[in-house]
Design a protein around this motif. Structure first.
Motif, PDB file in Angstrom:
ATOM      1  N   GLY A 102      88.365 142.428  90.893  1.00  0.00           N
ATOM      2  CA  GLY A 102      87.140 142.551  90.774  1.00  0.00           C
ATOM      3  C   GLY A 102      86.394 141.190  90.232  1.00  0.00           C
ATOM      4  N   GLY A 103      87.168 140.114  90.138  1.00  0.00           N
ATOM      5  CA  GLY A 103      86.586 138.927  89.713  1.00  0.00           C
ATOM      6  C   GLY A 103      86.736 138.755  88.233  1.00  0.00           C
ATOM      7  N   VAL A 104      87.396 139.844  87.511  1.00  0.00           N
ATOM      8  CA  VAL A 104      87.421 139.800  86.121  1.00  0.00           C
ATOM      9  C   VAL A 104      89.069 139.345  85.691  1.00  0.00           C
ATOM     10  CG1 VAL A 104      87.438 141.183  84.112  1.00  0.00           C
ATOM     11  CG2 VAL A 104      85.674 141.513  85.846  1.00  0.00           C
ATOM     12  N   VAL A 105      88.977 138.376  84.902  1.00  0.00           N
ATOM     13  CA  VAL A 105      90.242 137.878  84.534  1.00  0.00           C
ATOM     14  C   VAL A 105      90.977 139.147  83.637  1.00  0.00           C
ATOM     15  CG1 VAL A 105      91.625 136.269  82.961  1.00  0.00           C
ATOM     16  CG2 VAL A 105      89.592 135.560  84.258  1.00  0.00           C
ATOM     17  N   PRO A 106      92.132 139.358  84.057  1.00  0.00           N
ATOM     18  CA  PRO A 106      93.004 140.552  83.454  1.00  0.00           C
ATOM     19  C   PRO A 106      93.594 140.078  81.823  1.00  0.00           C
ATOM     20  CG  PRO A 106      94.344 139.546  85.175  1.00  0.00           C
ATOM     21  CD  PRO A 106      92.963 138.926  85.229  1.00  0.00           C
TER      22      PRO A 106
END
Length: 225
Positions: A102-106
């Motif tokens: 979702g475009g978020v760095v894990p």
């Protein structure tokens, strides 16, 4: 000096004298740090910091970079090491961030290492710097310094070094300890000519103890009879 004593002495010295150690890479958010760390593989932070301002102006987010081709990105990073591979990794990483995260760095190392161009060292850097997790990233500096000081014993791989350091360093200090060792290796404990005379942890260093022992032995008069 026993290993436990050495760890305590080294940690205490760094905590007193380098309390705010941090990455020297320039970034504004987790995505930019991830890009910078990918670029820093076998390349200096100084060089990376020279190329990322223009790169981030053109592609400030994962969404922006995901629309770029490797050829587009290569224009901005051509002066770093292995630019062709890194351009492909950046493009693939940005696209996977969008499609899978979702475009978020894990935050988890296992998730980070799924991204193109992200190995265990890079994942550990992101996990520790961005998310404060007790992840020890082992680069060439950490690997060399740990062995030279005597924090590790005959570690053959970065993973062996990582495991031994994590076992001995208090969990809450691991993110800072990563930077302590990197910066020490970068400016004091140099690969070819370590600056032992300028080193605050020399009294606790196994390498320095060996140097002093060798020097003392060379001063012992030899019986010629």
């Amino acid at each position: 000096m026993r290993k436990e004593e050495r760890y305590k002495a080294v940690i205490d010295w760094f905590a007193r004298h380098v309390p705010d150690a941090d990455t020297e890479l320039h970034y504004q958010d987790p995505f930019q740090l991830l890009v910078a760390v990918i670029l820093s593989a076998q390349c200096t932070d100084k060089r990376v910091n020279m190329v990322t301002p223009a790169l981030f102006r053109a592609y400030p987010t994962a969404e922006d970079m995901a629309r770029a081709s490797a050829e587009d990105l290569l224009h901005y990073i051509s002066s770093v090491s292995y630019p062709n591979n890194k351009a492909k990794h950046l493009a693939g990483m940005a696209r996977m961030l969008l499609s899978d995260f979702g475009g978020v760095v894990p935050a988890e190392v296992a998730e980070l290492t799924k991204l193109p161009g992200v190995g265990r060292k890079t994942a550990n850097v992101i996990a520790s710097v961005v998310f404060g997790k007790p992840a020890m990233a082992v680069d060439t500096h950490v690997f060399r310094v740990s062995n030279r000081i005597g924090l590790t014993t005959n570690s053959k791989t970065p993973l062996e070094t990582e495991r031994e350091l994590v076992r001995h360093i208090p969990e809450e200090l691991i993110p800072r300890a990563h930077h302590w060792l990197i910066l020490h290796g970068r400016y004091i404990c140099l690969a070819r000519k370590p600056k032992c005379d300028d080193c605050g942890i020399a009294p606790f260093c196994l390498h320095y103890a060996r140097i002093r022992k060798k020097a003392a032995e060379s001063d012992i008069p030899h019986n010629k009879n």
